[in-house]
Design an enzyme around this catalytic site. Structure first.
Site, PDB file in Angstrom:
ATOM      1  CB  SER A 107     -40.875 -14.841  15.136  1.00  0.00           C
ATOM      2  OG  SER A 107     -41.140 -14.962  16.470  1.00  0.00           O
ATOM      3  CE1 TYR A 130     -46.756 -14.357  20.097  1.00  0.00           C
ATOM      4  CE2 TYR A 130     -44.356 -14.759  19.897  1.00  0.00           C
ATOM      5  CZ  TYR A 130     -45.664 -15.106  19.747  1.00  0.00           C
ATOM      6  OH  TYR A 130     -45.943 -16.457  19.289  1.00  0.00           O
ATOM      7  CB  THR A 156     -48.992 -12.950  17.817  1.00  0.00           C
ATOM      8  OG1 THR A 156     -48.382 -12.887  16.389  1.00  0.00           O
ATOM      9  CG2 THR A 156     -49.517 -13.957  18.051  1.00  0.00           C
ATOM     10  CE  LYS A 252     -49.356 -15.863  13.162  1.00  0.00           C
ATOM     11  NZ  LYS A 252     -49.212 -16.632  14.190  1.00  0.00           N
ATOM     12  CG  HIS A 276     -49.851 -19.456  17.667  1.00  0.00           C
ATOM     13  ND1 HIS A 276     -49.883 -18.071  18.122  1.00  0.00           N
ATOM     14  CD2 HIS A 276     -48.624 -19.787  17.865  1.00  0.00           C
ATOM     15  CE1 HIS A 276     -48.591 -17.838  18.479  1.00  0.00           C
ATOM     16  NE2 HIS A 276     -47.912 -18.847  17.979  1.00  0.00           N
TER      17      HIS A 276
HETATM   18  C1  FNR Z   1     -45.423 -20.640  14.947  1.00  0.00           C
HETATM   19  N1  FNR Z   1     -46.520 -19.424  14.944  1.00  0.00           N
HETATM   20  C2  FNR Z   1     -45.757 -18.214  15.724  1.00  0.00           C
HETATM   21  N2  FNR Z   1     -46.839 -17.400  15.436  1.00  0.00           N
HETATM   22  C3  FNR Z   1     -46.384 -15.799  16.014  1.00  0.00           C
HETATM   23  O1  FNR Z   1     -47.269 -15.120  15.650  1.00  0.00           O
HETATM   24  N3  FNR Z   1     -45.148 -15.740  16.521  1.00  0.00           N
HETATM   25  C4  FNR Z   1     -44.451 -16.809  16.769  1.00  0.00           C
HETATM   26  O2  FNR Z   1     -43.185 -16.449  17.355  1.00  0.00           O
HETATM   27  C5  FNR Z   1     -44.674 -18.145  16.215  1.00  0.00           C
HETATM   28  N4  FNR Z   1     -43.892 -19.037  16.280  1.00  0.00           N
HETATM   29  C6  FNR Z   1     -44.154 -20.410  15.925  1.00  0.00           C
HETATM   30  C7  FNR Z   1     -43.244 -21.620  15.809  1.00  0.00           C
HETATM   31  C8  FNR Z   1     -43.552 -22.719  15.058  1.00  0.00           C
HETATM   32  C9  FNR Z   1     -42.443 -23.859  14.910  1.00  0.00           C
HETATM   33  C10 FNR Z   1     -44.618 -22.727  14.209  1.00  0.00           C
HETATM   34  C11 FNR Z   1     -44.992 -24.016  13.463  1.00  0.00           C
HETATM   35  C12 FNR Z   1     -45.414 -21.675  14.361  1.00  0.00           C
HETATM   36  C13 FNR Z   1     -47.406 -19.617  14.286  1.00  0.00           C
HETATM   37  C14 FNR Z   1     -47.480 -19.307  12.809  1.00  0.00           C
HETATM   38  O3  FNR Z   1     -47.190 -18.131  12.665  1.00  0.00           O
HETATM   39  C15 FNR Z   1     -48.764 -19.688  12.168  1.00  0.00           C
HETATM   40  O4  FNR Z   1     -49.631 -19.133  12.408  1.00  0.00           O
HETATM   41  C16 FNR Z   1     -48.693 -21.282  11.977  1.00  0.00           C
HETATM   42  O5  FNR Z   1     -47.634 -21.756  11.726  1.00  0.00           O
HETATM   43  C17 FNR Z   1     -49.697 -21.457  10.771  1.00  0.00           C
HETATM   44  O6  FNR Z   1     -49.897 -22.984  10.769  1.00  0.00           O
HETATM   45  P1  FNR Z   1     -49.011 -24.156   9.521  1.00  0.00           P
HETATM   46  O7  FNR Z   1     -48.769 -23.377   8.174  1.00  0.00           O
HETATM   47  O8  FNR Z   1     -47.518 -24.197  10.443  1.00  0.00           O
HETATM   48  O9  FNR Z   1     -49.750 -25.347   9.640  1.00  0.00           O
END
Ligand code: FNR
Length: 381
Positions: A107, A130, A156, A252, A276
């Site tokens: 990330s 981002y 994203t 995404k 997300h």
């Molecule tokens: C995320 N997600 C996320 N997505 C992204 O594009 N950049 C990011 O920095 C983050 N940060 C982030 C932090 C935390 C703690 C979580 C739980 C999620 C979203 C992530 O990429 C993904 O879409 C979800 O986590 C998918 O769902 P599940 O598998 O956690 O249920």
């Protein structure tokens, strides 16, 4: 220690080992968390077709995601502040994914930097971007991802502004973390976590600190971050990023058929059907309930990936049957990381692989690449 049989066992252990504010950061969705809950719950509405007396020998979970070979079609999703679940979290997770033969996505909002992760891996990983208002910073990140030989950029699209997470506000979580007596108590009761953290300060937010113009140290990071997400982000920006990057591009955060159509028009290599992890638009449909419609709409024109609510190999199989070529897991690997560091991430992947393999066999199937709606008994809608 109780046996670790399912992802939920890792979650329980992580809750005991990670300070509350960081565990809650992972285990939270926006506002009422209704979409976060639906992401998991809606998988139960999909039923698999049990078949018997079919030869189940010589099964294979191998597949490809955007043309890259994977030992199973499950990648690690980009997650911010991963290094707060466990010291050096991004580096450990990347190493576990590499050994397992699945993609790792770093990330933008990581504790460890692109270069830190590159220093502990030998194969290319994916980088999530981002698009911030500061376009020089964005270009700098793209250049660094290229220099580190990242093999895909995951852009994203669903975070132009931030969905509010009540738990984070109640816990006083900020970036960079500001520590109150309550936080210090939470950390003091997790001595293993604290000891690990002692040596990692130099890696704090190095994707950003020292690279964005006005961010020279941790105290200037917070103000910068809060004003940098871009509410004017547009499809033209996606075209611009695609041109600057020049490599494989994954979009995404697609949850709507019309947005999927726009994504196809950009010529990107894949989309991720995603909300997300229920952290942005609370009240949106669960990810899995939108997958079939979107996959059917785009057909073979673009590779469709999926994330949101996967907690088992059965969930992975259901997503593949509904049209995903690959899936991503976020919280399952974070719980593993918080519970046990690198071996915990490996354990999460092993649990999912075993469940996926056995479930495929009990459906009377042997090759994961052939997963289709025909393997399902019932699907949503
Ligand atoms: C995320 N997600 C996320 N997505 C992204 O594009 N950049 C990011 O920095 C983050 N940060 C982030 C932090 C935390 C703690 C979580 C739980 C999620 C979203 C992530 O990429 C993904 O879409 C979800 O986590 C998918 O769902 P599940 O598998 O956690 O249920």
């Amino acid at each position: 220690m109780a046996p670790i049989l399912e992802i939920n066992d890792l979650k329980k252990l992580a809750r005991r080992r990670v300070p509350k504010m960081f565990f809650d950061y992972a285990d939270s969705g926006s506002w009422t968390e209704s979409t976060y809950r639906a992401n998991e719950a809606d998988f139960a509405k999909i039923k698999l077709r049990q078949r018997v007396l079919v030869d189940m020998t010589n099964r294979s979970l191998e597949s490809t995601m955007i043309g890259e070979k994977v030992s199973m079609p499950v990648a690690l999703a980009p997650t911010g502040l991963t290094g707060m679940q466990h010291a050096d979290g991004e580096m450990l997770a990347a190493r576990a994914a590499e050994k397992f033969g699945v993609p790792f996505t770093l990330s933008t909002m990581s504790i460890c930097s692109i270069e830190d992760v590159a220093s502990v891996t030998t194969k290319p990983f994916w980088f999530q971007l981002y698009v911030m208002r500061d376009k020089d910073f964005v270009l700098n990140l793209i250049q660094r991802a290229k220099a580190a030989k990242c093999s895909a950029l995951v852009l994203t699209l669903d975070l132009q502004i931030l969905g509010q997470r009540h738990k984070d506000l109640r816990n006083g979580l900020s970036a960079p973390p500001r520590f109150t007596p309550k936080h210090i108590w939470q950390m003091a009761t997790r001595p293993g976590w604290c000891l690990g953290m002692l040596g990692t300060q130099r890696r704090t937010f190095r994707n950003i600190v020292g690279h964005a113009k006005s961010v020279t140290d941790l105290s200037s990071l917070s103000a910068w971050t809060s004003e940098q997400f871009d509410p004017q982000l547009s499809w033209a920006d996606v075209e611009w990023i695609k041109k600057q990057w020049g490599g494989k591009l994954i979009l995404k955060g697609i949850l709507d058929r019309e947005d999927a159509e726009m994504a196809v028009q950009t010529g990107a290599d894949a989309i991720i059907v995603s909300n997300h992890g229920g952290r942005q638009l609370d009240g949106a449909d669960s990810s899995i309930s939108k997958l079939e419609e979107i996959a059917d709409a785009v057909g073979d024109r673009i590779e469709v990936h999926f994330d949101g609510g996967i907690r088992s190999g059965q969930d992975v199989l259901k997503a593949l049957c509904l049209g995903a070529k690959g899936t991503f897991i976020g919280r399952p690997f974070l719980y593993g990381l918080g519970a046990m560091g690198e071996p915990g991430v490996t354990t999460a992947l092993e649990i999912i692989r075993k469940e996926l393999d056995t479930t495929m066999a009990l459906c009377g199937k042997r090759d994961i690449r052939l997963a289709s709606k025909d393997w399902l008994a019932r699907r949503p809608g």
